[in-house]
Design an enzyme around this catalytic site. Structure first.
Site, PDB file in Angstrom:
ATOM      1  N   ASN A  82       0.797  -1.221   0.000  1.00 25.42           N
ATOM      2  CA  ASN A  82       0.000   0.000   0.000  1.00 25.42           C
ATOM      3  C   ASN A  82       0.832   1.274   0.000  1.00 25.42           C
ATOM      4  O   ASN A  82       0.332   2.347   0.332  1.00 25.42           O
ATOM      5  CB  ASN A  82      -0.967  -0.012   1.189  1.00 25.42           C
ATOM      6  CG  ASN A  82      -1.786  -1.287   1.215  1.00 25.42           C
ATOM      7  OD1 ASN A  82      -1.644  -2.092   2.125  1.00 25.42           O
ATOM      8  ND2 ASN A  82      -2.600  -1.505   0.192  1.00 25.42           N
ATOM      9  N   VAL A  89       1.891   7.068   0.452  1.00 21.94           N
ATOM     10  CA  VAL A  89       1.003   6.108   1.121  1.00 21.94           C
ATOM     11  C   VAL A  89      -0.362   6.112   0.446  1.00 21.94           C
ATOM     12  O   VAL A  89      -0.934   7.174   0.180  1.00 21.94           O
ATOM     13  CB  VAL A  89       0.861   6.469   2.611  1.00 21.94           C
ATOM     14  CG1 VAL A  89      -0.143   5.560   3.302  1.00 21.94           C
ATOM     15  CG2 VAL A  89       2.214   6.399   3.310  1.00 21.94           C
ATOM     16  N   CYS A  90      -0.861   4.932   0.175  1.00 22.60           N
ATOM     17  CA  CYS A  90      -2.191   4.766  -0.403  1.00 22.60           C
ATOM     18  C   CYS A  90      -3.049   4.025   0.614  1.00 22.60           C
ATOM     19  O   CYS A  90      -2.922   2.813   0.783  1.00 22.60           O
ATOM     20  CB  CYS A  90      -2.109   3.981  -1.713  1.00 22.60           C
ATOM     21  SG  CYS A  90      -3.711   3.754  -2.496  1.00 22.60           S
ATOM     22  N   ILE A  91      -3.895   4.782   1.308  1.00 22.63           N
ATOM     23  CA  ILE A  91      -4.779   4.211   2.329  1.00 22.63           C
ATOM     24  C   ILE A  91      -6.085   5.000   2.282  1.00 22.63           C
ATOM     25  O   ILE A  91      -6.076   6.214   2.038  1.00 22.63           O
ATOM     26  CB  ILE A  91      -4.101   4.252   3.721  1.00 22.63           C
ATOM     27  CG1 ILE A  91      -4.901   3.470   4.763  1.00 22.63           C
ATOM     28  CG2 ILE A  91      -3.819   5.660   4.169  1.00 22.63           C
ATOM     29  CD1 ILE A  91      -4.178   3.312   6.106  1.00 22.63           C
ATOM     30  N   HIS A  95      -7.834   9.353   1.276  1.00 19.01           N
ATOM     31  CA  HIS A  95      -8.506   9.650   0.007  1.00 19.01           C
ATOM     32  C   HIS A  95      -9.584  10.706   0.231  1.00 19.01           C
ATOM     33  O   HIS A  95     -10.269  10.672   1.253  1.00 19.01           O
ATOM     34  CB  HIS A  95      -9.094   8.388  -0.603  1.00 19.01           C
ATOM     35  CG  HIS A  95      -8.054   7.399  -0.999  1.00 19.01           C
ATOM     36  ND1 HIS A  95      -8.332   6.070  -1.200  1.00 19.01           N
ATOM     37  CD2 HIS A  95      -6.724   7.534  -1.229  1.00 19.01           C
ATOM     38  CE1 HIS A  95      -7.210   5.440  -1.543  1.00 19.01           C
ATOM     39  NE2 HIS A  95      -6.226   6.307  -1.561  1.00 19.01           N
TER      40      HIS A  95
END
Length: 167
Positions: A82, A89-91, A95
């Protein structure tokens, strides 16, 4: 809007710096800018893959915070499903608060103004122990985590040693 965001961030930083109930997290300003935080995550030994690691990251807050989420980017190299190769960081919690056009995330899983830097960092620490490979930012890491967990753990241990200056 930026001045109320700055005041809120100042209070949140001060609270995090004085809160003894948040072990393993250290925060400070980058160049005295309340919209740019340097974060150090000192991972407890209980963290499944990155235990004992020492990871530096940056939180960049927008002028319309808390209505919109900050961005988080690791400056210490890290290999995780992730986290993009560049450290971003992709969480879900980071978003924007809108419907997911791909239908993957519920609006309730995304950013909301009740979140804080503390909840973000606690979510990221949880994510480090429990990757989400359904929508990976780093496909190679997700594939290795899923198909060759032993190699994934070995790579993570090397990253932990590197974060401590041992390699």
């Amino acid at each position: 809007m930026g001045t109320s965001a700055a005041a809120l961030l100042g209070r949140q930083l001060k609270q995090m710096q004085s809160d003894k109930d948040i072990p393993g997290i250290s925060c400070g300003l980058v160049d005295n800018n309340v919209f740019e935080w340097e974060v150090i995550l000192m991972m407890s030994d209980e963290c499944r893959y990155y235990g004992g690691g020492f990871f530096k990251a940056r939180l960049s807050f927008p002028p319309d915070y808390p209505m919109m989420p900050p961005k988080m980017k690791f400056e210490t190299p890290i290999f995780h499903p992730n986290i993009y190769a560049n450290g971003e960081v992709c969480i879900s919690i980071l978003h924007p608060p809108e419907e997911d056009k791909y239908g993957y995330e519920k609006a309730s899983e995304r950013w909301s103004p009740v979140q804080s830097p503390e909840t973000i960092l606690l979510s990221v620490i949880s994510m480090l122990s429990s990757p989400n490979d359904e929508s990976p930012a780093n496909v190679d890491a997700a594939k290795m985590w899923r198909e060759d967990n032993k190699s994934f753990k070995r790579k993570c241990r090397a990253i932990v040693r590197e974060s401590l200056g041992e390699e």
